[in-house]
Motif scaffolding. Sequence first.
Motif, PDB file in Angstrom:
ATOM      1  N   LEU A 116      -3.868  23.272   2.317  1.00 46.07           N
ATOM      2  CA  LEU A 116      -3.194  22.736   3.504  1.00 46.07           C
ATOM      3  C   LEU A 116      -1.834  23.386   3.691  1.00 46.07           C
ATOM      4  CD1 LEU A 116      -4.130  19.001   2.830  1.00 46.07           C
ATOM      5  CD2 LEU A 116      -5.052  20.427   4.661  1.00 46.07           C
ATOM      6  N   LEU A 132      -0.669  14.313   7.121  1.00 44.53           N
ATOM      7  CA  LEU A 132      -0.376  15.120   5.938  1.00 44.53           C
ATOM      8  C   LEU A 132       0.392  14.324   4.888  1.00 44.53           C
ATOM      9  CD1 LEU A 132       0.749  18.326   7.823  1.00 44.53           C
ATOM     10  CD2 LEU A 132      -1.231  18.187   6.306  1.00 44.53           C
TER      11      LEU A 132
ATOM     12  N   SER B  11       5.400  20.853   8.443  1.00 45.05           N
ATOM     13  CA  SER B  11       4.347  20.071   7.771  1.00 45.05           C
ATOM     14  C   SER B  11       4.753  19.613   6.378  1.00 45.05           C
ATOM     15  CB  SER B  11       3.064  20.907   7.650  1.00 45.05           C
ATOM     16  OG  SER B  11       2.473  21.067   8.913  1.00 45.05           O
ATOM     17  N   ARG B 189       2.352  29.595   8.058  1.00 40.58           N
ATOM     18  CA  ARG B 189       2.513  28.236   8.588  1.00 40.58           C
ATOM     19  C   ARG B 189       3.983  27.926   8.849  1.00 40.58           C
ATOM     20  NH1 ARG B 189       4.332  23.981   7.049  1.00 40.58           N
ATOM     21  NH2 ARG B 189       4.469  24.306   4.812  1.00 40.58           N
ATOM     22  N   ARG B 220      -5.960  28.518  11.459  1.00 37.21           N
ATOM     23  CA  ARG B 220      -6.918  27.686  10.726  1.00 37.21           C
ATOM     24  C   ARG B 220      -6.762  26.192  11.093  1.00 37.21           C
ATOM     25  NH1 ARG B 220      -4.864  26.479   5.405  1.00 37.21           N
ATOM     26  NH2 ARG B 220      -6.932  26.824   4.548  1.00 37.21           N
ATOM     27  N   SER B 221      -7.890  25.488  11.036  1.00 42.00           N
ATOM     28  CA  SER B 221      -7.877  24.079  11.432  1.00 42.00           C
ATOM     29  C   SER B 221      -7.101  23.225  10.430  1.00 42.00           C
ATOM     30  CB  SER B 221      -9.308  23.553  11.569  1.00 42.00           C
ATOM     31  OG  SER B 221     -10.011  23.719  10.349  1.00 42.00           O
ATOM     32  N   GLU B 222      -6.873  23.753   9.237  1.00 42.78           N
ATOM     33  CA  GLU B 222      -6.116  23.007   8.230  1.00 42.78           C
ATOM     34  C   GLU B 222      -4.626  22.981   8.559  1.00 42.78           C
ATOM     35  OE1 GLU B 222      -8.229  25.389   7.755  1.00 42.78           O
ATOM     36  OE2 GLU B 222      -9.688  24.926   6.180  1.00 42.78           O
ATOM     37  N   TYR B 223      -4.236  23.699   9.611  1.00 41.28           N
ATOM     38  CA  TYR B 223      -2.832  23.749  10.030  1.00 41.28           C
ATOM     39  C   TYR B 223      -2.662  23.090  11.407  1.00 41.28           C
ATOM     40  CZ  TYR B 223      -1.501  27.208   6.422  1.00 41.28           C
ATOM     41  OH  TYR B 223      -1.220  27.861   5.242  1.00 41.28           O
ATOM     42  N   PRO B 224      -2.909  21.780  11.499  1.00 41.27           N
ATOM     43  CA  PRO B 224      -2.878  21.147  12.833  1.00 41.27           C
ATOM     44  C   PRO B 224      -1.516  21.268  13.525  1.00 41.27           C
ATOM     45  CG  PRO B 224      -2.958  19.486  11.079  1.00 41.27           C
ATOM     46  CD  PRO B 224      -3.233  20.811  10.436  1.00 41.27           C
TER      47      PRO B 224
END
Lengths: 152, 506
Positions: A116, A132, B11, B189, B220-224
Motif C-alpha cells: 500500500l 488506510l 496517505s 505515491r 495502481r488501485s492500491e493508491y486510492p
Amino acid sequence: MMDIAAIVESLKAQPGALLPMLHAIQDQLGHVPAAAVPLIATALNRSEAEIHGAIGAYHHFRREPGGGTTLRICRGEACQARGADAVANHARDRLGCDFHQTTADGTITLEPVFCLGLCASGPAVLVDEAGLHAGVTPAGLDALIHAARGQT
Amino acid sequence: MTITVYIPADSAAIAQGADRVAAALTAEAGRRGVAIRLIRNGSRGMFWLEPLVEVVTAAGRIGFGPVAAGDVPALFDADFLNGGGHRLNLGVVDDLPWLCRQDRLTFARVGITDPLSPDDYLAHGGLAGLRAALGADIVQTVIDSGLRGRGGAAFPTGIKWRTTRDAAAAQKYVVCNADEGDSGTFADRLLMEGDPFLLLEGMAIAGLAVGASEGFIYIRSEYPRAFEVMNQAVTIATGLGWLGDDVLGAGRAFRVRVRKGAGSYVCGEETALLESLEGNRPVVRAKPPLPAISGLFGQPTIVNNVVTLATVPVILARGAECYREFGTGRSRGTLALQLAGNVRHGGLMEKAFGLTLAELIDDFGGGTASGRPLRAVQVGGPLGAYLPPSLLDTPLDYEAFAARGATLGHGGVVVFDGGVDMARQARFAMEFCAIESCGKCTPCRIGSTRGVEIIDRIVADKDAGRIALLRELCEVMQGASLCAMGGMTPIPVLSALEHFAEDFQS
C-alpha cells in the motif's frame, strides 16, 4: 442489469475502455457479475473469453459479492519485516476464514494486498477502497473488525 | 493574526491519524477563538514523525510530531502556534538532519506546498521547466543530463525519447508508469500526492520532446489517494491551459488521462501495462518491437516511471550540466531512496548517487526499529537481492550494485532484523512470482511454483542436496523468462542462498 448496460454504454467510446468499465461496475455493484461479460464483449467487439480472461488476471476484481467490508492486509516484505505475519495470522483466527474468503456472518472479506506504499510504517491495512491504517497491531486489527461490524 | 498550520494529507500521514489531528485542531482552534489557516500539504517523507504538524512562524516552519489527536489541547496550552515549547516540538523542520543533508531536486516542493494549489506551484518554481522546454532541444538536454529510468531498468531516458521522436507516426503517446508495486517503495505515491503538477509538467515536456499529444497515467488501485489527487490535478491544469489543446499558448496540444490499475504486479512491466491500458488481459509482450517504436495501440510510445518524468522539469529549468554534477560514474543526478521495513527512521530520502547503504541505514535510518541487530537488507523490491551486513559498504549506484549481483531497482531499501528466516523469504519470492506471473512464459509460470516446492522440501526434509536443483531452476528462470518478473525472481532466492546458507540447513 440496467446499471451495467448504462455503464458500458457511457464508457465504450474511451480508448482501452475495458478497465474503466470493470472499475465502474465493481464500484457500483461490489463485484463484476457474470451477466456483465456478454454486455461488455458486445460493446467492445471482443469475445466473452477475452473479457473473462482479462477479469481473471486482476486481483482487484471479484466475480461474486464479498462481505460488507473488505479488509486488505499488506503481505509485502516491508510489512513482513514489521510483524505483518502476526497480524495476518491473527486476522485468520479472529475472522475464522482464510484470505480470499468471507466470514460466516457475511460482514467481512479478508484479502491480501501486495503493498500500500506505507512501507516505513507497517503493518498496513486497507479497509474497503480508501481506509488506510498503518502500524496495525493484532489489537488494532480487532478494533478495525469491530468497527466493520458496527460494534464499538 | 491568522496563523498558517500544515498537516499532511499524504496517505502515510492519514494512515497514522492525520485527518483526526486536523479535525481536532480545527475544533480546538474554534473553541479557543483562535484563527488558523489549515493547509493539507504532502509529506516531508519522515514517516516516523507523521502526523507532522508544522506552524509558520517568523523563525521558519516549526514542526511538531508525531502528533495524536489527544495531544492537541496540550499543544494549544503550550502556545504551539507561536512555536512554543512542548515535548513534540522538533524545531525548524528545514534544519532537521534528515532533511538538510538531502539533495532534493525532484522532491523539492513535496511537503512544502499545497499540492493542488496552482499559485503555490508557481510561487515555488513550477512550470519553469516547461517554459524552458518550449525553446530547447529537449531530447539532447535529457541525454546530456545522464538521466536514467528510475522505475528500475535504468535505461537512459533521453535515448528512449530520441527513438520515439524519430519514429514517424501521426499519433504518439506518453505513458506514465505509476504502478509502483515493489514492496518498500513509495516515492511515486509521495510525489503524486505531494506535487502532482510536477508530474504533469514532466509529461507535457515529454510530449513536446517526442511529438506526442496524448498522455496516460496508470496508477495502481492500491493508491486510492494518489489516483484522486492526480485526477484533480489534471482537471485544474487543463482548466489553466497548462495541459490541453494549446499548452501554455505555445500552439502544441498535450492531454492527459488518468487510469486505475486493478491489483496486478506484472502491470508494472511496461508491455503488460500497455496491454492493460488497451483493455486486454495484462500479459507481457515479446520485445522487440520496443514500445518506443510500437507501443500503446501500436504507436510510438514512451513509457517512463513517475520519478523519471518528474525529474525532467528540474533538468530543463536548471540545465543538464547542473543535474549531471550530482552523482557518480554513470549514475548521474539524484536517487529517491525509500527506507522501509524494520528501520527506526523510515521515509523518503533524495540524495546524489554514491552514498553507501550503511550510511543510509545508520546515519539516516538510525538502525532497526526493534533495536535488534540488522541481519538483511533487500534493495530494489521483491526482485531485489538480500544483502548481509558485510555488504552494507556497497555504494548506491547502478554499476556498484550490478557488480554484486544486486539491483537498485526503484530505490526501495527494506531492513530486516535477526528475526527474519531467509529460507522463508526465498520461498516468498517464488510464491510471489507464482501469484503474480502473467503466465505467458513457462519458466516464470511453472518455474516459480516448482521453486516454492523445492524450497519447501529443502526446509522440511533438511535435504540440502536439492539446493543444486534450486540453483539450476534459477538459472533457467533467469535465462529463459520473457521479462524481469521471472528473470529476476531468482535474485532474492540466490542471494539468500549465497549469504544466508545456514537458514536452509537448520
